[in-house]
Design a protein around this motif. Structure first.
Motif, PDB file in Angstrom:
ATOM      1  N   GLU A 135      57.261  33.016  48.509  1.00 26.52           N
ATOM      2  CA  GLU A 135      55.906  33.020  49.038  1.00 26.52           C
ATOM      3  C   GLU A 135      55.238  31.706  48.654  1.00 26.52           C
ATOM      4  O   GLU A 135      55.363  31.241  47.525  1.00 26.52           O
ATOM      5  CB  GLU A 135      55.132  34.209  48.457  1.00 26.52           C
ATOM      6  N   THR A 136      54.523  31.103  49.596  1.00 24.57           N
ATOM      7  CA  THR A 136      53.813  29.863  49.295  1.00 24.57           C
ATOM      8  C   THR A 136      52.500  30.161  48.578  1.00 24.57           C
ATOM      9  O   THR A 136      52.027  31.309  48.576  1.00 24.57           O
ATOM     10  CB  THR A 136      53.504  29.072  50.575  1.00 24.57           C
ATOM     11  N   LEU A 137      51.923  29.128  48.013  1.00 25.05           N
ATOM     12  CA  LEU A 137      50.615  29.304  47.371  1.00 25.05           C
ATOM     13  C   LEU A 137      49.583  29.802  48.366  1.00 25.05           C
ATOM     14  O   LEU A 137      48.756  30.662  48.062  1.00 25.05           O
ATOM     15  CB  LEU A 137      50.138  27.987  46.759  1.00 25.05           C
ATOM     16  N   LEU A 138      49.616  29.245  49.573  1.00 24.46           N
ATOM     17  CA  LEU A 138      48.647  29.672  50.586  1.00 24.46           C
ATOM     18  C   LEU A 138      48.866  31.132  50.965  1.00 24.46           C
ATOM     19  O   LEU A 138      47.909  31.901  51.059  1.00 24.46           O
ATOM     20  CB  LEU A 138      48.759  28.785  51.825  1.00 24.46           C
ATOM     21  N   GLU A 139      50.103  31.520  51.204  1.00 25.46           N
ATOM     22  CA  GLU A 139      50.383  32.902  51.576  1.00 25.46           C
ATOM     23  C   GLU A 139      49.929  33.871  50.497  1.00 25.46           C
ATOM     24  O   GLU A 139      49.357  34.930  50.799  1.00 25.46           O
ATOM     25  CB  GLU A 139      51.879  33.076  51.830  1.00 25.46           C
ATOM     26  N   ALA A 140      50.156  33.528  49.250  1.00 31.33           N
ATOM     27  CA  ALA A 140      49.727  34.400  48.165  1.00 31.33           C
ATOM     28  C   ALA A 140      48.214  34.535  48.134  1.00 31.33           C
ATOM     29  O   ALA A 140      47.674  35.636  47.991  1.00 31.33           O
ATOM     30  CB  ALA A 140      50.233  33.855  46.834  1.00 31.33           C
ATOM     31  N   GLY A 141      47.516  33.407  48.287  1.00 26.89           N
ATOM     32  CA  GLY A 141      46.063  33.454  48.269  1.00 26.89           C
ATOM     33  C   GLY A 141      45.486  34.276  49.407  1.00 26.89           C
ATOM     34  O   GLY A 141      44.575  35.084  49.209  1.00 26.89           O
ATOM     35  N   LEU A 142      46.040  34.097  50.604  1.00 25.34           N
ATOM     36  CA  LEU A 142      45.537  34.850  51.758  1.00 25.34           C
ATOM     37  C   LEU A 142      45.855  36.326  51.629  1.00 25.34           C
ATOM     38  O   LEU A 142      45.049  37.187  52.001  1.00 25.34           O
ATOM     39  CB  LEU A 142      46.132  34.287  53.048  1.00 25.34           C
ATOM     40  N   ARG A 143      47.038  36.642  51.140  1.00 25.85           N
ATOM     41  CA  ARG A 143      47.413  38.047  50.958  1.00 25.85           C
ATOM     42  C   ARG A 143      46.451  38.753  50.015  1.00 25.85           C
ATOM     43  O   ARG A 143      46.144  39.941  50.185  1.00 25.85           O
ATOM     44  CB  ARG A 143      48.843  38.127  50.425  1.00 25.85           C
ATOM     45  N   LEU A 144      45.963  38.010  49.050  1.00 24.38           N
ATOM     46  CA  LEU A 144      45.094  38.597  48.045  1.00 24.38           C
ATOM     47  C   LEU A 144      43.616  38.440  48.371  1.00 24.38           C
ATOM     48  O   LEU A 144      42.758  38.765  47.564  1.00 24.38           O
ATOM     49  CB  LEU A 144      45.402  37.976  46.679  1.00 24.38           C
ATOM     50  N   GLY A 145      43.320  37.942  49.566  1.00 27.78           N
ATOM     51  CA  GLY A 145      41.934  37.902  50.014  1.00 27.78           C
ATOM     52  C   GLY A 145      41.137  36.707  49.570  1.00 27.78           C
ATOM     53  O   GLY A 145      39.902  36.710  49.688  1.00 27.78           O
ATOM     54  N   LEU A 146      41.799  35.668  49.075  1.00 31.61           N
ATOM     55  CA  LEU A 146      41.065  34.468  48.669  1.00 31.61           C
ATOM     56  C   LEU A 146      40.651  33.681  49.912  1.00 31.61           C
ATOM     57  O   LEU A 146      41.391  33.603  50.889  1.00 31.61           O
ATOM     58  CB  LEU A 146      41.931  33.585  47.770  1.00 31.61           C
ATOM     59  N   LYS A 147      39.490  33.099  49.900  1.00 29.82           N
ATOM     60  CA  LYS A 147      38.976  32.354  51.043  1.00 29.82           C
ATOM     61  C   LYS A 147      39.447  30.908  50.939  1.00 29.82           C
ATOM     62  O   LYS A 147      38.751  30.046  50.411  1.00 29.82           O
ATOM     63  CB  LYS A 147      37.452  32.446  51.094  1.00 29.82           C
ATOM     64  N   LEU A 148      40.649  30.663  51.454  1.00 23.34           N
ATOM     65  CA  LEU A 148      41.248  29.335  51.399  1.00 23.34           C
ATOM     66  C   LEU A 148      41.277  28.725  52.795  1.00 23.34           C
ATOM     67  O   LEU A 148      41.601  29.412  53.765  1.00 23.34           O
ATOM     68  CB  LEU A 148      42.679  29.430  50.854  1.00 23.34           C
TER      69      LEU A 148
END
Length: 296
Positions: free
Chosen positions: A29-42
């Protein structure tokens, strides 16, 4: 996001942040995918390393080579990397995109313009009153969506959808008829980092398509003129904010009822909308909604 510690673990990666706590990054999993999966506003768009919308800066730890592929040497030296293609290989300390992009030179960032190419209704007529235009665009965007360099800019849409938008844009540009609902090129491409070389690559695909459809050299020259005039609005070395003619994006909020002069596709579900249909037009975003989506 001020600073983040990305920590390598044997099974998962973990991201620790003073405000977030610790969150899990799954294997592959990429950093972006992890952040989006967890609801971070990236911020992100293409997810393929092309648009550079998600750029961040690493201030400590190893940066995977793939995460800096396509960046300029000065960007690499500054520690910039692309979270969308970053699979952490160790501990990393990173800062947010708001701190990632250095001030750009005036030559590298365009400003919104109002120039337009001269209309050419004769060309539209020569191309079967637009019939051959749509045939060309369908073939062209089939190539674009299969092109490794261009396809990442068109995720979450379809070739038919994009061809329909471009058809309406060229219809209005060539004839002057008010048929195009959507952003002008500067705002439509504001999030894209596009070099002259990539723009040329796109133009070569277009010329190949025009030649394959039997357009004459003169017709090809006149067609591509409508695209070349917008090169200064599109080519840039970093993302920019959407703008109005005054330099500050200030389009009106809300919606309006519009009747389509040419067929289009719903920007939400992708359904075909015939000409003559009343649609809901978002004044700020330039999107249209079919009856099903507007009533959902």
């Amino acid at each position: 996001m001020r600073s983040t510690l990305v920590k390598f673990m044997s099974d998962n990666h973990c991201i620790h942040h003073a405000e977030w706590g610790t969150i899990s990054v799954r294997p592959l999993e990429t950093l972006l995918e992890a952040g989006l999966r967890l609801g971070l506003k990236l911020p992100f768009s293409c997810r393929g390393g092309s648009c550079h919308t998600c750029l961040m800066r690493c201030t400590g730890g190893p940066i995977p080579d793939r995460a800096q592929r396509g960046l300029a040497p000065v960007q690499k030296a500054a520690g910039l990397f692309l979270p969308c293609v970053c699979y952490p290989e160790g501990d990393m300390r990173v800062s947010s995109r708001s701190q990632a992009l250095p001030a750009a030179s005036a030559a590298g960032v365009p400003s919104a313009r109002v120039s337009r190419p001269p209309q050419d209704p004769a060309l539209w007529a020569e191309l079967g009153q637009g019939q051959r235009v749509r045939q060309v665009l369908d073939a062209f965007y089939a190539k674009v969506f299969a092109d490794a360099r261009l396809a990442p800019y068109f995720q979450n849409t379809t070739p038919d959808h994009v061809a329909g938008k471009q058809y309406a844009f060229l219809y209005e540009a060539m004839t002057g008829e008010d048929v195009y609902f959507g952003d002008q090129p500067f705002n439509a491409h504001h999030w894209m980092v596009i070099s002259d070389e990539l723009f040329d690559h796109r133009q070569r695909l277009m010329v190949e398509t025009l030649e394959a459809h039997g357009l004459t050299d003169d017709q090809i020259r006149r067609w591509t003129a409508f695209e070349e005039v917008f090169r200064p609005d599109i080519v840039k070395d970093q993302t920019v904010a959407r703008q109005s003619d005054s330099g500050t994006f200030n389009r009106p909020e809300g919606f309006a009822e519009e009747v389509l002069a040419v067929g289009a596709m719903c920007d939400h579900c992708g359904a075909e909308i015939p000409a003559g249909t009343s649609v809901l037009y978002h004044l700020q975003l330039g999107t249209i909604s079919c009856a099903a989506c507007r009533n959902a």
